[in-house]
Structures are given as C-alpha cells and as structure tokens.
Design an enzyme around this catalytic site. Structure first.
Site, mmCIF file in Angstrom:
data_model
loop_
_atom_site.group_PDB
_atom_site.id
_atom_site.type_symbol
_atom_site.label_atom_id
_atom_site.label_comp_id
_atom_site.label_asym_id
_atom_site.label_seq_id
_atom_site.Cartn_x
_atom_site.Cartn_y
_atom_site.Cartn_z
ATOM 1 N N CYS A 1 0.818 -1.215 0.000
ATOM 2 C CA CYS A 1 0.000 0.000 0.000
ATOM 3 C C CYS A 1 0.857 1.273 0.000
ATOM 4 C CB CYS A 1 -0.974 -0.051 1.180
ATOM 5 S SG CYS A 1 -2.373 1.051 0.996
ATOM 6 N N ARG B 1 -12.481 6.025 -2.976
ATOM 7 C CA ARG B 1 -11.577 5.079 -2.321
ATOM 8 C C ARG B 1 -11.871 3.672 -2.819
ATOM 9 N NH1 ARG B 1 -8.154 6.465 1.697
ATOM 10 N NH2 ARG B 1 -7.405 4.656 2.836
ATOM 11 N N HIS C 1 -3.849 -5.872 1.798
ATOM 12 C CA HIS C 1 -3.767 -6.065 3.242
ATOM 13 C C HIS C 1 -4.438 -7.401 3.528
ATOM 14 C CE1 HIS C 1 -2.624 -1.876 3.778
ATOM 15 N NE2 HIS C 1 -3.650 -1.512 3.034
#
Lengths: 241, 464
Positions: free
Chosen positions: A92, A126, A191
């Site tokens: 990320c 997002r 993640h």
C-alpha cells in the site's frame, strides 16, 4: 541467520500489516531456519546490505510524509540493495513510496523515492473491498486474496505487475493489474495481511532470501491446512474458486 | 411539513412493529424508513427536546451512554436513548421515533445518544447537542472511515461549528485532549496517577506522535493503549489536569471500587462490573453530570446499580459454571478482553469474528491484537473459532503460537457456542464482534435455560 528488517514499525503500522512479519518469521522458525527481526525507526541507521527480507507497510498521510523524508537520505543504498536482489515486500503506502511520485487531487506532486517505474494518482473514490488476484512465480500460477483500501491509483511504467485482478480493483480499478514486481521486490495493495494466508507466496519469498545467500537447502513443506482454509473461504466467497 | 413528519413517524412506527414481529430488534429500520419518507425527521424531532447529550469516540460509547441514561432516569427525568448501540443517523432517528407520539410530539427532558465517530458530524449538525462527551480514539473499522486522523479532524471541525456546546473530554487520550483547543467550554476527566502504570503495549498505540507538532510523546506511564500521562517534548502539549479524577481503583471479580475527586469533593463509586475500562466510562458520566447539574453522590448511587448491556461483560451461568460474553471490535478493546481471560482457572474460549458492514469488512486488525500473550496461558483448554471469518481467526491463533490441537473451527455460531459450553474448563469466555453478538446472546440464553435451567443473572450487582 536470516535478518528481517521491519521499516518504521511505529509509523507504518496500519491494517495489521505486521502480520506479514509474523508469518515470515514463524515459517522460518517452524523449519528450524534461524531468523532475527530488526526494527528500524525514524532516524536510525540501516544497513540494507545486511538485510535478507525488508518489509515496508503503509501509514496515514502524515506518517507517510515523515518517513519519505527519512528514507530519501538512504535512497541510493536501498536501490543498490534492490539491484543486488534484496527481497522486499512493500504494501500500500510502502508500495506507492517506491515509485516516482504521488499526485494529489489538487495536482501537487509529492515525490517518491523513484526507485521503481510507476506513479500514483489520487482518485476521488476510495477503492475498498476484498480482492482476489492471480500471480505467477516459479513457473506456477497461483491465486491469492486479501483486502484493499486505497484512494491512490497506481499506473505502471516499464515494470511488470505482481499479478492480475480476478475480483476487486487492484492498482487503479481500470487496467486489471495488481501490484508490481521488479527483481525480488514485491509491491502490492493487499492487506489482510497478505502473507499469513497466502503462505505459498511467503514460502517463495523465503526461498528467494535463502537463495540470495547461496543457501540452496530444501525447504520442507508445512501443514498448511489453516492457511488454505482461510484462503479458500475468501476465494469461494468471491466466486473465483 | 407537519404532514410529512407525521407520515414519516407513522412509517417508522410501522417498520418498528413489523421488524419486531419478524424477530428483529427494530433499532435502525424505523430510522431508515422515516428518513426516506422525510429527510428532516431527525431535526424536527430533536428540536423538541431541550437537552441533548452526544457520546462519541471509539470505545465505551454504549456503556457511557447507558450509564448516563440510568443516572438521569434515577433523577426523574424522561429520557430518549439509543441503548442498543445503533449509533448511525438511522439508529439515532429510530430512538426518537420510538419515543414520539403518533403526531410527532415529544415530552422528554433529554436525549442521550451515542454516535458513531464517522456519523458524528452529520448527527451533530441536526441534533445540535448541549453536551458532547468524547471517550477515546482507537483504530476501528477503518475500511469505512479512512485513517483515524481524518475522523478526528472531522469531529474537531464539527465541534467548532456547533454554537453553545459544552465538552466532556478524556484527559488521558492526547487525540481527545486536543479538543480543548476548539474554543468551547470543557471538562476533563481521567485517571489520577499511576493506578495502572505499565509497560507500553506498542502494537496498538494509535497516537505515539503529537497531533499538534508531530514529535514523539514521552509517557510517564500508560493506562492502556495511548491513554496515560503523555507529554510532547516539541510543543509542550501534555496531559492536562482533570476536573474529574479517579485517585484509587481496585477491582474484585465482580466489582470495581474507585475514589473519585469531582472538582474539590471526593466521591466513592462502586461499579458492579469488573472491566477496568469501565472506570473511564463512569468518570465521563460524572463529568457530564457537572454540565447537567447532577450531584456526584446521585450519580454514584445510580452507577452502583448499572446493568451491563448485551455483550458488555454480560454474565451467564451454565451447569453451575460462569459464562461471560464480551463485545470485541478493535485491537485496544480486544487486548483488554484478553487481560480479563488471564485468570489462573482452566477455561474455554470462544471467538466469533464476522466481517459484515457493522463489524468492519476488513478484519486485518486482528493481527494488531496481542494474541501472542496467550502463548503463556496454559490454562486455556480450547479455542473455538466461529463466525464468517472463523478460519482466519484460527489462523491468527496458530501464528500467535497457540497449539493447533487446541483450536477448533465452527463457522456456524450455534454449533460453536454449543461446543464451547461443553468444554472441560471451570469457566467459559465468549468474545464476539458486533454482528455476531446478538446471535451468540440469543443461543446462549436458550441453552443456559434449556440444559441446566440456570437463569441468566438478571444483574451483576450482588453487593454482599
């Protein structure tokens, strides 16, 4: 003795990414491979040449700025180590950092370390959700899964993606690529964390790290029932297995 | 306008009724329906209530709000409260609708509302609170909010926009204490001294760096996570003196005793629950009491009869053994729950991990929980992992060093609960994320009654 180098654990500690370190270390220890973890904090010196596995996680915007400034003074050393085959996992924010720049919504370009050929552009939406990808290593195609949560959209230049998106957004939600791969550097938005349940990838990283030290020992298989189950539940739910 | 609000309330009440018939709790649906019919419903209803208290923050909202509701009721005031923890705009609206008459009239003295951190700006603009309590900020359900920094800054700007609001702030949390700078009257509460001074649990300290200047804090001691005596070497921002402060705290198995200084007077508070973190919740209530004009002794008397809400260290008895149910939703709270199960008696543990919207779809936070502390705890006989992400929970325990032979995976909550109840230990601990909590509670009640005819303890306080 393998040395795991955890960069800025105090700052880049979002979303349980330290699970990647836990997974790498445990899988060494379960096989009797000696391993140690070095945590590098802001302003502390790093000898990249001594590291066998380097982990860079993601942080919030403010923390991201702090560490970019700190790392900039060591960019050349890091780039050399990467050319030398250092095994790196960048997730990320840590992934974005290795590229040329991050362009914010108002057009400001925050420079990255410029070690790898890609850039990131802030998006208005997002990109959040479970994600499944297909990646290839050691001549095999495998599936991996995790959770992505990023507003930056990354576009690759002259560099290979880590994998192909099966479900989810990936680098930018458009070109179907996820992450980036250069030599032994693995960049990803996943993640979850990435390594615990994608243990095939963890073992591949482990093998690369050993090989780089000229250690060609046979890495014995482990009982991965828990890992496979955790992975299968999510791949099934996303309809890819 | 009058017609629309009446229509919205009627629709909401019908939704509530139908939801109850079909076995739901009706805690949010009436709000969803009413806001669809008339978006101004919440504002119109809230305007009729002279006093509104909003409780926000990451942990302790439900307990603080319910304690406060109990206090006001014991003073004879008529209150509206969202006691079940439905804390988005829909849940808050539903609480008003349940209380409203069919023509939209409300005769209540106060509205006590816990509000989700992300929903706070929107709800506060509509409800226009008299008092706002901010408990703490930990990492929680980040996939809905983006990073913690943003959530905190939205709340900060909202507080600057609401006129005439009075604040009750946790002095021990730097992320909360900084709100003293928003220019509204405030009261600080906190733990007085090294009551629980201990080593830092680094993995879950959210705010190691000063929110004002970015330097790393120096701590004299911690209570838990980033809560403690912080001081910034850069700009001097430090844990402020508190108006409401606990000086001594001691806990027994079932109660927590503390001596609290409220301004200049000392008050003894006995809470009928053993969770250490409940001290903070009680202090917040005493702080709010100062703004609402309620005497500390009255508050203490009410707190001594507090009954925990569902999943807040709720206690059951099954075949003569104690069974505890606790909600877990973030690393800080989960670590506190693990502390609770650290007693030396042999026990069985159940963990239900769901990843529905209300739980947070990203469950990676379980890797920030200090399960490694369990490795030393040989007295846990069996871990039953349950819920939609049972397999992932099992994986986390394996990597924390728990022997795989002790880990069982039962994704179906019913079979998981039954399995853990039949464990060999002398006690059972059940931990569940938000959406797993009610199913667990429901099954627990049924089996505890059916199999052994043991009544659920109606309340924890049994002062002897």
């Amino acid at each position: 003795m393998l040395t795991v180098c955890h960069l800025y654990p105090d700052l880049l500690n979002l979303y349980g990414d330290r699970g990647n370190i836990i997974a790498f270390v445990k899988r060494c220890r379960w096989r009797g491979i000696p391993v140690q973890v070095e945590e590098i904090n802001l302003g502390e010196s790093i000898d990249f040449a001594r590291a066998d596995f380097l982990f860079l996680g993601g942080g919030s915007d403010r923390e991201q700025e702090l560490i970019t400034a700190d790392l900039r003074t060591r960019t050349a050393d890091l780039a050399d180590a990467i050319e030398d085959g250092l095994v790196v996992l960048a997730i990320c924010g840590g992934y974005q950092l290795l590229g040329h720049y991050y362009r914010t919504l108002d057009g400001t370009e925050i420079p990255g370390l410029g070690i790898l050929d890609f850039y990131t552009q802030a998006g208005s939406k997002r990109l959040i959700g479970n994600i499944a990808i297909e990646l290839e290593f050691g001549g095999h195609k495998v599936q991996a899964c995790g959770f992505e949560n990023h507003s930056g959209q990354t576009f690759l230049g002259n560099i290979k993606p880590l994998g192909r998106v099966l479900k989810g957004y990936g680098n930018n939600g458009r070109d179907g690529f996820e992450g980036a791969r250069y030599k032994n550097v693995f960049c990803s938005y996943l993640h979850g964390p990435l390594l615990p349940k994608n243990s095939h990838l963890t073992d591949y990283l482990l093998r690369l790290a050993l090989n780089r030290r000229g250690d060609k020992r046979f890495i014995k298989g482990l009982d991965d029932t828990f890992e496979k189950n955790a992975r299968r539940v999510m791949l099934r739910r996303m309809g890819v297995k | 306008m009058r017609i629309r609000i009446i229509a919205a309330i009627a629709a909401g009440k019908v939704a509530h009724y139908l939801s109850r018939i079909f076995g739901g709790r009706g805690s949010s649906l009436p709000g969803v329906v009413a806001l669809r019919v008339f978006p101004g419903t919440l504002e119109a209803l809230a305007r009729q209530v002279p006093c509104a208290v909003l409780v926000t923050g990451t942990n302790g909202k439900t307990t603080t709000n319910n304690m406060l509701a109990g206090v006001l009721e014991s003073c004879g005031r008529r209150v509206i409260a969202n006691r079940e923890g439905a804390n988005l705009i829909t849940g808050v609206t539903a609480a008003f609708i349940r209380a409203a008459g069919i023509r939209g009239g409300l005769k209540h003295d106060a509205a006590l509302l816990e509000v989700d951190e992300a929903a706070f700006p929107q709800v506060a603009e509509l409800v226009k609170p008299t008092v706002v309590v901010v408990t703490n900020f930990f990492r929680d359900q980040l996939d809905r909010y983006g990073e913690l920094d943003k959530t905190v800054s939205y709340i900060k700007t909202t507080l600057q926009r609401i006129p005439a609001v009075k604040l009750v702030l946790n002095a021990d949390d730097p992320l909360v204490a900084q709100f003293a700078g928003v220019g509204r009257p405030f009261i600080f509460y906190g733990l007085g001294n090294r009551i629980r001074g201990k080593e830092a649990q680094t993995p879950t300290r959210e705010a190691r760096f000063c929110p004002l200047c970015g330097k790393e804090f120096i701590y004299a001691y911690y209570h838990y996570s980033q809560l403690g005596a912080f001081r910034c070497p850069g700009c001097g921002f430090a844990r402020p003196p508190a108006d409401v402060e606990a000086n001594t705290v001691f806990t027994t198995d079932h109660t927590t005793h503390c001596s609290v200084r409220v301004k200049e007077t000392l008050t003894q508070v006995i809470l009928p629950t053993s969770g250490f973190y409940n001290v903070f919740n009680a202090l917040a209530v005493l702080g709010a009491g100062l703004w609402l004009g309620i005497a500390p002794e009255k508050i203490a008397a009410s707190l001594s009869t507090y009954v925990p809400a569902v999943g807040r260290l709720q206690k059951f008895v099954y075949k003569g053994r104690p069974v505890y149910l606790n909600l877990v939703k973030n690393p800080a709270g989960f670590n506190e729950s693990l502390n609770l199960i650290g007693s030396p008696q042999p026990k069985d543990v159940f963990i239900a991990l769901n990843d529905n919207d209300a739980d947070g779809r990203d469950i990676s936070w379980i890797w920030d929980v200090d399960f490694e502390s369990l490795e030393r705890q040989k007295q846990i006989l069996c871990f039953v992992c349950s819920g939609r992400r049972a397999e992932e929970m099992a994986l986390r325990l394996k990597y924390a060093g728990v022997p795989t032979g002790k880990i069982e995976v039962h994704p179906a909550i019913k079979s998981g609960v039954r399995r853990v109840l039949e464990g060999m230990g002398s006690g059972v601990y059940l931990l569940a994320t938000y959406t797993a909590l009610w199913p667990v509670d429901k099954i627990l009640r049924r089996y505890a009654m059916e199999v052994n005819n043991a009544d659920r303890l109606s309340s924890l306080p049994r002062p002897s």
